[in-house]
Design an enzyme around this catalytic site. Structure first.
Site, PDB file in Angstrom:
ATOM      1  N   ARG A   1     -17.492  22.048 -22.076  1.00  0.00           N
ATOM      2  CA  ARG A   1     -18.094  21.723 -20.813  1.00  0.00           C
ATOM      3  C   ARG A   1     -18.100  20.391 -20.607  1.00  0.00           C
ATOM      4  O   ARG A   1     -18.290  19.576 -21.299  1.00  0.00           O
ATOM      5  CB  ARG A   1     -19.510  22.397 -20.733  1.00  0.00           C
TER       6      ARG A   1
ATOM      7  N   GLN B   1     -27.896  26.454 -19.594  1.00  0.00           N
ATOM      8  CA  GLN B   1     -27.890  25.220 -18.570  1.00  0.00           C
ATOM      9  C   GLN B   1     -29.140  25.391 -17.816  1.00  0.00           C
ATOM     10  O   GLN B   1     -29.513  26.344 -17.523  1.00  0.00           O
ATOM     11  CB  GLN B   1     -26.662  24.950 -17.770  1.00  0.00           C
TER      12      GLN B   1
ATOM     13  N   HIS C   1     -36.737  13.409  24.921  1.00  0.00           N
ATOM     14  CA  HIS C   1     -35.928  12.475  25.532  1.00  0.00           C
ATOM     15  C   HIS C   1     -34.692  13.248  26.032  1.00  0.00           C
ATOM     16  O   HIS C   1     -34.119  12.987  27.265  1.00  0.00           O
ATOM     17  CB  HIS C   1     -35.422  11.355  24.763  1.00  0.00           C
TER      18      HIS C   1
END
Length: 868
Positions: A116, A308, A827
């Protein structure tokens, strides 16, 4: 311990530069008691850097890549491919080869490994970069593994990785790569665990995706996965997917896809016990890292392995309140028409200026509405008031209130006490006299106050500047929250609401106040848009000046104008505009944003567009046309009312309200103009102090003060000392916050509550929003995210995230408006009505649903858009 290779157990927290984000996280995971991580080691960045360090071809190509802009995709692809080829051709250093061989013999040469990539700009708290580099599964044999190490190195320069780095501001020269070699496990099931719900962001809900075989099938999108939701050790939701495929490892190496038997496709991947066990593991890992995690897991023979874990960088931060109670927060930015992240100094100034208590999260401000929602007296008022300006907030708050036990409602005794203090004042109180001179005097007083501020500021220096600013902010608050000023604003708004309600009730006419609001007096923002048309008229007769302005890139152009015929006259016209409006810009409530006066070149494209699209005298014509439309509408309404029962009375009431509307509605924009004017004076004084700090080597750059709070800046100016860790930390945080989309409503659990519009009687494909300015218009959609990128032609329809006064000059060029944020009195709505532009605001994801250049139809009366 080798500098080339580190066992997971040997990795230390400070070694990101050696093992990258993925490698560092695996090292951390391996040291958490009870967490099972497949064995492995990291080939550190030292090996990669030695391999390419003295390669001239690599460095030449890298320098070429650094010169490219993100738009040059083809060239990026060409150079990236050449870099990958150079990397694949390099020799792996002998020390790396020997170290890899040593570790493989230790873990078992015969085993299969996952190889990896782990880049140093990957899996970081402020930038995930997940999936940008390559992963290879089930790799067997030393030579094969060495070849895949080079493939991982080369993947640092895939097109997607290069472009992602460019988008996120990472220097290619500063990013390195480690390669993780991890013993393969061959799971019955695998998947992803989020310790916070990735859909709602609720931190108390874990979300588990699970499918059969290797997780590669799930990550690559080949299969649907089961999804399980767990809250407080209880499974609260299960969705069982039809799983037709799985990926498994082959004995000889590599992977293969296998079809799942039809009778097994709807099997639940994990048992209830396994789901809860996995959830507990997730909470343990989250507690260790201190933030919500995105975790990859595998199930092998009833053992859960973690392969992981990375931070979830897409979650919106929660305002910090540690009282253990439930809270509901409402976005301030959605009311202010500015949802961009603000830097710390910008947040500080807004907090110092406002009267309402607010809290910070994700570089934005929020109001805690919990107490007001708990009170019957204030709940309805709050929801109805916000509902008028933003129906999505109203719907979200209603959703929260309908949940049992989330908000503790007041007891009967508390309700009695609450009624006496929380009932909002009646709108009839403080009704101002219908006299336009009141507005004239308020404006005059504000102007005098600003001139006095300028004079006083010139006498201050050092810490006295900051002390004086604090004093003057009290004066600013008196101006902003002046009771007469508020009464005038409310009178204009109430008149608008009354006219719309009564004209629909009596005459069946929707939004009649929209036309009546055109070309009113004292609207400083719409006057600004027309003033820029006048500047264009000054420039129009001078072709040499126009040709020069078309190539302006820096802000020194004003001084150079005098070399051309008419140049001095043009310079004076631009200067006069900037003297009155130069403190404005897009996102102007953030004091750190660059003002037009600081970067005058910003307004030049707008001026050039006006010269191209309009004839001489357009500002006066536009104002007069709007005025005549308003007077014509008034006459028409009064004539129709005359023929109704009690017609005389209805006419008198309506005339009075129209008079209120036209006298007062324009003033609503003025207090903010005064505030922004003061902000600019404060900013100029602070930048002078910052310049001194740079000269004294306290600051590296003047604009670094933007990453300090006002209190921190005060201390730095007082002591001439600064810990630069503060600046670095805030810069990284701001980079992350910029990418986040702020929610309208968020709870203390982190859950984002999204509201919905009612869709009755609308076309099936309609894109729905809030109608704020009547009419129907067709045209070309121009999707513009930054005002500086605007290249509008007369008749275009502007589609953007939000508009504030800094966007007003664009309004004279367009014939319709669509925004993602906004309400009836914000606005864009106010200016659209004044200019007679059909407008729909509060359109969720408008800039994604509508593509630039598409023809669209805007239904400003009914509140929806059709893509034609």
């Amino acid at each position: 311990m080798s500098s080339f290779v580190l066992d997971f157990q040997e990795i230390e927290k400070t070694q990101l530069f050696l093992v990258g984000g993925k490698g560092l996280n695996l090292g951390e995971l391996s040291n958490i008691q009870g967490i099972q991580v497949p064995e492995g080691f990291c080939v550190t960045t030292v090996g990669y850097e030695q391999a390419i360090g003295k390669n001239g071809a690599f460095q030449t190509l890298l320098n070429q890549l650094a010169m490219l802009k993100i738009e040059e995709r083809d060239r990026i692809g060409e150079i990236s491919k050449q870099i990958r080829e150079v990397i694949m051709a390099v020799e792996i250093p002998v020390d790396v080869v020997e170290s890899v061989a040593h570790y493989l013999s230790h873990f078992g040469d015969e085993h299969a490994y996952a190889v990896r990539s782990s880049a140093t700009a990957e899996d970081l708290p402020y930038a995930s970069f997940a999936g940008q580099q390559d992963t290879y599964l089930n790799v067997i044999g030393k030579e094969n593994i060495l070849q895949h190490i080079k493939k991982c190195w080369a993947s640092l320069f895939t097109d997607r990785a290069v472009i992602y780095r460019m988008q996120n501001g990472f220097d290619h020269n500063q990013v390195s790569i480690c390669v993780v070699i991890q013993k393969m496990v061959f799971p019955e099931a695998s998947g992803i665990l989020f310790t916070a719900d990735p859909i709602t962001s609720n931190r108390k809900v874990l979300s588990i995706d699970a499918s059969f075989g290797l997780g590669e099938a799930l990550v690559s999108g080949l299969v649907s996965a089961d999804n399980y939701k767990v809250k407080e050790d209880e499974i609260v939701e299960k969705v069982i997917a039809t799983k037709k495929l799985a990926i498994y490892g082959r004995k000889e190496g590599g992977t293969e896809r296998k079809k799942i038997a039809p009778n097994q496709q709807k099997f639940q991947t994990l048992t209830e016990q396994q789901i809860l066990q996995l959830a507990r593991i997730g909470r343990q890992i989250e507690a260790y890292f201190g933030c919500p995690q995105d975790i990859e897991w595998c199930l092998v023979d009833d053992t859960i392995y973690i392969v992981q874990s990375r931070p979830i960088t897409t979650l919106y931060p929660i305002p910090e309140v540690n009282d253990g109670e439930n809270h509901v927060y409402i976005s301030v930015g959605h009311q202010q028409m500015m949802t961009d992240a603000m830097k710390p100094l910008g947040l500080s100034f807004f907090l110092l200026t406002t009267s309402a208590p607010m809290c910070k999260a994700g570089g934005r401000l929020f109001v805690d509405a919990t107490q007001r929602l708990a009170s019957p007296a204030s709940r309805d008022y709050l929801i109805n008031t916000l509902g008028k300006s933003d129906p999505l907030i109203r719907d979200a708050l209603t959703t929260v209130i309908e949940r049992e036990n989330f908000i503790k409602l007041l007891s009967d005794d508390e309700k009695e006490k609450d009624l006496s203090k929380n009932v909002p004042p009646a709108s009839s109180q403080q009704q101002p006299e219908n006299d336009p001179e009141i507005v004239t005097n308020l404006i005059k007083n504000s102007e005098l106050s600003i001139e006095e501020l300028k004079r006083n500021m010139q006498t201050k220096s050092g810490v006295d500047v900051l002390d004086f600013i604090l004093e003057d902010i009290q004066q600013l608050k008196k101006v902003l929250f002046n009771s007469q000023s508020i009464a005038i604003i409310m009178a204009g708004m109430n008149a608008s609401s009354w006219i719309n309600e009564k004209m629909e009730q009596w005459l069946g006419e929707k939004n009649a106040a929209d036309v009546l609001s055109q070309s009113v007096q004292h609207n400083i923002t719409s006057e600004m848009g027309l003033a820029l048309l006048d500047v264009a008229d000054v420039i129009r007769p001078y072709p040499e000046v126009i040709a020069y302005l078309q190539h302006v890139e820096d802000d020194s152009f004003l001084d150079e104008l005098i070399q051309f015929k008419g140049g001095e006259k043009v310079r004076d016209a631009i200067d006069a505009f900037l003297n009155k409006y130069g403190m404005r810009c897009s996102g102007e409530i953030d004091i750190t944003k660059t003002r037009w006066s600081e970067q005058p070149a910003t307004i030049i494209p707008m001026i050039l567009n006006h010269i191209r699209d309009f004839e001489y005298g357009a500002s006066k014509r536009k104002f007069e046309e709007g005025l005549q439309e308003a007077l014509k509408k008034e006459k028409e309404l009064l004539e129709r009312l005359q023929h109704l029962p009690d017609g005389e009375q209805k006419v008198e009431e309506t005339k009075r309200m129209i008079c209120n509307l036209r006298n007062f509605i324009g003033y609503r924009e003025y207090p903010k103009y005064g505030m922004i004017h003061r902000y600019f004076i404060y900013k100029q004084a602070l930048l002078k102090e910052a310049e001194k700090l740079v000269q004294n080597n306290v600051l590296n750059e003047i604009e670094d003060i933007y990453y300090l709070t006002f209190e921190e800046l005060h201390e730095v100016v007082r002591t001439n000392k600064l810990d630069y860790k503060i600046i670095h930390k805030q810069k990284n945080a701001y980079k992350l916050y910029e990418k986040l989309t702020p929610p309208r409503v968020i709870t203390s659990d982190g859950e984002i509550i999204t509201g919905k519009y009612k869709r009755e009687n609308l076309p099936a494909e309609a894109i729905v929003g809030l109608p704020v300015s009547s009419g129907v218009v067709e045209g070309r959609a121009r999707v513009i995210l930054n005002m500086e990128d605007a290249n509008l032609e007369d008749g275009d329809i502007l589609v953007t995230a939000f508009t504030d006064p800094g966007w007003t000059p664009l309004f004279v060029s367009i014939k319709g408006l669509v925004t993602e944020v906004g309400g009836l009195m914000t606005h864009g709505a106010v200016i659209a009505r004044e200019y007679g532009l059909p407008a729909v605001v509060g359109v969720e994801n408008a800039t994604k649903l509508i593509k630039d250049g598409q023809r669209i139809r805007v239904h400003g009366t009914e509140g929806y858009i059709e893509v034609l």
